[in-house]
Design a protein around this motif. Structure first.
Motif, PDB file in Angstrom:
ATOM      1  N   ARG A   1       1.302  -1.557   0.061  1.00  0.00           N
ATOM      2  CA  ARG A   1      -0.296  -0.101  -0.521  1.00  0.00           C
ATOM      3  C   ARG A   1       0.992   1.139  -0.327  1.00  0.00           C
ATOM      4  N   PRO A   2       0.003   2.432  -0.411  1.00  0.00           N
ATOM      5  CA  PRO A   2       1.314   3.595  -0.683  1.00  0.00           C
ATOM      6  C   PRO A   2       1.738   3.761   0.668  1.00  0.00           C
ATOM      7  N   VAL A   3       2.617   4.270   1.078  1.00  0.00           N
ATOM      8  CA  VAL A   3       3.439   4.887   2.017  1.00  0.00           C
ATOM      9  C   VAL A   3       4.104   6.299   1.500  1.00  0.00           C
ATOM     10  N   ALA A   4       4.830   6.981   2.517  1.00  0.00           N
ATOM     11  CA  ALA A   4       5.268   8.577   2.398  1.00  0.00           C
ATOM     12  C   ALA A   4       6.656   7.881   2.930  1.00  0.00           C
ATOM     13  N   LEU A   5       7.756   8.237   1.638  1.00  0.00           N
ATOM     14  CA  LEU A   5       9.392   8.205   2.408  1.00  0.00           C
ATOM     15  C   LEU A   5       9.883   9.598   3.199  1.00  0.00           C
ATOM     16  N   LEU A   6       9.979  10.201   4.261  1.00  0.00           N
ATOM     17  CA  LEU A   6      10.863  10.664   4.500  1.00  0.00           C
ATOM     18  C   LEU A   6      12.602  10.972   4.092  1.00  0.00           C
ATOM     19  N   VAL A   7      12.903  11.532   3.668  1.00  0.00           N
ATOM     20  CA  VAL A   7      14.636  11.468   3.641  1.00  0.00           C
ATOM     21  C   VAL A   7      14.171  13.302   3.231  1.00  0.00           C
ATOM     22  N   VAL A   8      14.570  14.064   4.704  1.00  0.00           N
ATOM     23  CA  VAL A   8      14.874  15.234   4.796  1.00  0.00           C
ATOM     24  C   VAL A   8      15.557  16.267   5.559  1.00  0.00           C
ATOM     25  N   ALA A   9      16.167  16.658   4.550  1.00  0.00           N
ATOM     26  CA  ALA A   9      17.848  17.123   6.121  1.00  0.00           C
ATOM     27  C   ALA A   9      18.589  16.243   5.655  1.00  0.00           C
ATOM     28  N   LEU A  10      18.818  14.765   4.794  1.00  0.00           N
ATOM     29  CA  LEU A  10      19.514  13.679   4.970  1.00  0.00           C
ATOM     30  C   LEU A  10      21.034  13.931   4.231  1.00  0.00           C
ATOM     31  N   LEU A  11      20.229  13.924   3.187  1.00  0.00           N
ATOM     32  CA  LEU A  11      20.958  13.613   2.097  1.00  0.00           C
ATOM     33  C   LEU A  11      22.162  13.734   1.953  1.00  0.00           C
ATOM     34  N   HIS A  12      22.237  15.762   2.176  1.00  0.00           N
ATOM     35  CA  HIS A  12      23.495  16.675   2.128  1.00  0.00           C
ATOM     36  C   HIS A  12      25.044  15.643   3.195  1.00  0.00           C
ATOM     37  N   PHE A  13      25.167  15.382   3.591  1.00  0.00           N
ATOM     38  CA  PHE A  13      25.684  14.921   5.233  1.00  0.00           C
ATOM     39  C   PHE A  13      26.429  13.601   4.090  1.00  0.00           C
ATOM     40  N   LEU A  14      26.076  13.027   3.184  1.00  0.00           N
ATOM     41  CA  LEU A  14      26.559  11.725   2.623  1.00  0.00           C
ATOM     42  C   LEU A  14      27.251  12.166   0.987  1.00  0.00           C
ATOM     43  N   PRO A  15      28.641  11.914   1.134  1.00  0.00           N
ATOM     44  CA  PRO A  15      29.399  12.232  -0.222  1.00  0.00           C
ATOM     45  C   PRO A  15      29.048  11.471  -1.114  1.00  0.00           C
ATOM     46  N   ASP A  16      29.250  11.379  -2.162  1.00  0.00           N
ATOM     47  CA  ASP A  16      29.546  11.131  -3.673  1.00  0.00           C
ATOM     48  C   ASP A  16      29.528   9.642  -3.756  1.00  0.00           C
ATOM     49  N   SER A  17      30.714   9.343  -2.959  1.00  0.00           N
ATOM     50  CA  SER A  17      31.304   8.409  -2.595  1.00  0.00           C
ATOM     51  C   SER A  17      30.557   7.204  -2.068  1.00  0.00           C
TER      52      SER A  17
ATOM     53  N   LEU B   1       8.192  10.481  -2.192  1.00  0.00           N
ATOM     54  CA  LEU B   1       8.792  10.642  -1.252  1.00  0.00           C
ATOM     55  C   LEU B   1       8.827  12.442  -1.342  1.00  0.00           C
ATOM     56  N   ILE B   2       9.311  11.867   0.284  1.00  0.00           N
ATOM     57  CA  ILE B   2       9.710  13.765  -0.139  1.00  0.00           C
ATOM     58  C   ILE B   2      10.752  14.221   0.873  1.00  0.00           C
ATOM     59  N   LEU B   3      11.277  14.930  -0.104  1.00  0.00           N
ATOM     60  CA  LEU B   3      12.807  15.262  -0.057  1.00  0.00           C
ATOM     61  C   LEU B   3      13.340  16.759   0.603  1.00  0.00           C
ATOM     62  N   THR B   4      14.539  17.040   1.319  1.00  0.00           N
ATOM     63  CA  THR B   4      15.408  18.087   1.746  1.00  0.00           C
ATOM     64  C   THR B   4      16.927  18.084   1.369  1.00  0.00           C
ATOM     65  N   HIS B   5      17.190  19.134   0.789  1.00  0.00           N
ATOM     66  CA  HIS B   5      18.900  18.875   0.577  1.00  0.00           C
ATOM     67  C   HIS B   5      19.413  20.136   0.655  1.00  0.00           C
ATOM     68  N   GLY B   6      20.691  20.789   1.229  1.00  0.00           N
ATOM     69  CA  GLY B   6      21.697  21.691   1.409  1.00  0.00           C
ATOM     70  C   GLY B   6      22.258  22.093   0.713  1.00  0.00           C
ATOM     71  N   THR B   7      22.108  23.213  -0.400  1.00  0.00           N
ATOM     72  CA  THR B   7      22.491  23.116  -1.384  1.00  0.00           C
ATOM     73  C   THR B   7      23.227  25.253  -0.563  1.00  0.00           C
ATOM     74  N   GLY B   8      24.667  25.385  -1.369  1.00  0.00           N
ATOM     75  CA  GLY B   8      25.013  26.625  -1.902  1.00  0.00           C
ATOM     76  C   GLY B   8      24.421  27.168  -2.999  1.00  0.00           C
ATOM     77  N   GLU B   9      23.983  26.840  -3.986  1.00  0.00           N
ATOM     78  CA  GLU B   9      23.264  27.294  -5.151  1.00  0.00           C
ATOM     79  C   GLU B   9      23.581  28.629  -5.292  1.00  0.00           C
ATOM     80  N   LEU B  10      22.305  28.789  -3.705  1.00  0.00           N
ATOM     81  CA  LEU B  10      21.401  29.724  -4.742  1.00  0.00           C
ATOM     82  C   LEU B  10      21.870  31.749  -3.368  1.00  0.00           C
TER      83      LEU B  10
END
Length: 281
Positions: free
Chosen positions: A162-178, A198-207
């Motif tokens: 059944r449908p699930v909401a997966l939250l990955v909020v303010a997490l992935l920017h702590f993981l390197p590309d490696s 899929l609910i996600l936020t990610h840090g950026t310096g682009e702005l």
């Protein structure tokens, strides 16, 4: 600090020790400081203060990230989703996922996941529930999807057919590309039924000014913390295979804003992107 509590690890066992290092900065405690919380120490406050010197809007941006989480969870609940898997939970603060979800739909089930001793120490605050709903906490690592997907707590509360909401909020920017966070995230996405979110936020310096972005990154590095700034295009790739809901991947305060504070913020004051996407039927 609150009293320490032990809760189940992904294999169902109880962690025997919570190892809290208070002499070095910690990202969850720095985030708690930005939010105006009290679960932080001198080392956290010193590192966070250096970031605030460079980006005075950092606390406001963190609060905007938190408001986004609430809006996204309510959106998912409005779509009829009643199961939430929140990975990288962080220190409990007001309007946690289960509070928002169960306010909208009291029968919601929420599984929280974090591998952080500081979060484990506060896990009891995440285990309250509306009488009709249920919550659980798992001490596990995002980088080990099978331990989370296969955990008994997950099996007890979440039906992946059944449908699930997966939250990955303010997490992935702590993981390197490696660490290939996109590939790890794909494993979670694979088990989600059509209609899942899929609910996600990610840090950026682009702005922000590039020199400010570099200085902030250096501040985290000097504090012993790794943080990865990714572009909007890179963040959008995390949603591959899912259909982004309007307005797509945008600065966190621009995703369906409701609060006056969000309308008052500028893009230059925001250090993160946000998005919500649905799995195709």
């Amino acid at each position: 600090m609150s009293e320490n509590w032990n809760w189940a690890a992904s294999d169902g066992s109880a962690p025997s020790k919570i190892d809290l290092r208070t002499d070095i900065p910690h990202p969850a405690r720095m985030y708690d400081f930005y939010l105006g919380g009290k679960d932080n120490f001198a080392a956290d406050r010193a590192a966070a203060a250096r970031v605030v010197e460079l980006l005075p809007s950092a606390p406001a941006g963190s609060r905007a990230n938190r408001r986004f989480l609430g809006r996204a969870v309510r959106h998912a609940a409005g779509l009829g989703i009643r199961q939430f898997l929140d990975i990288g939970t962080g220190i409990p603060a007001s309007n946690n996922t289960h509070e928002v979800a169960q306010a909208a739909a009291p029968d919601s089930h929420v599984v929280y996941v974090d591998n952080d001793p500081i979060v484990l120490a506060h896990a009891r605050a995440l285990l309250t529930s509306a009488p009709e709903g249920r919550t659980a906490y798992i001490d596990a690592d995002f980088n080990d999807p099978e331990s989370i997907i296969g955990a008994q707590q997950t099996k007890d509360l979440i039906d992946f057919s059944r449908p699930v909401a997966l939250l990955v909020v303010a997490l992935l920017h702590f993981l390197p590309d490696s660490a290939d966070p996109a590939a790890v995230l794909d494993r979670y996405k694979e088990v989600l039924a059509p209609g899942s979110a899929l609910i996600l936020t990610h840090g950026t310096g682009e702005l922000m000014d590039p020199e400010v972005a570099a200085a902030i990154s250096s501040t985290y590095t000097q504090a012993g913390l790794n943080i990865v700034s990714r572009t909007r295009a890179q963040v959008q790739r995390f949603f591959d295979g899912f259909d982004l809901v309007e307005p797509g991947v945008v600065p966190v305060h621009e995703w369906r804003p409701e609060a006056e504070e969000d309308f008052a913020m500028t893009r230059e004051e925001i250090a993160g992107y946000a998005g919500v996407a649905l799995r195709r039927g």
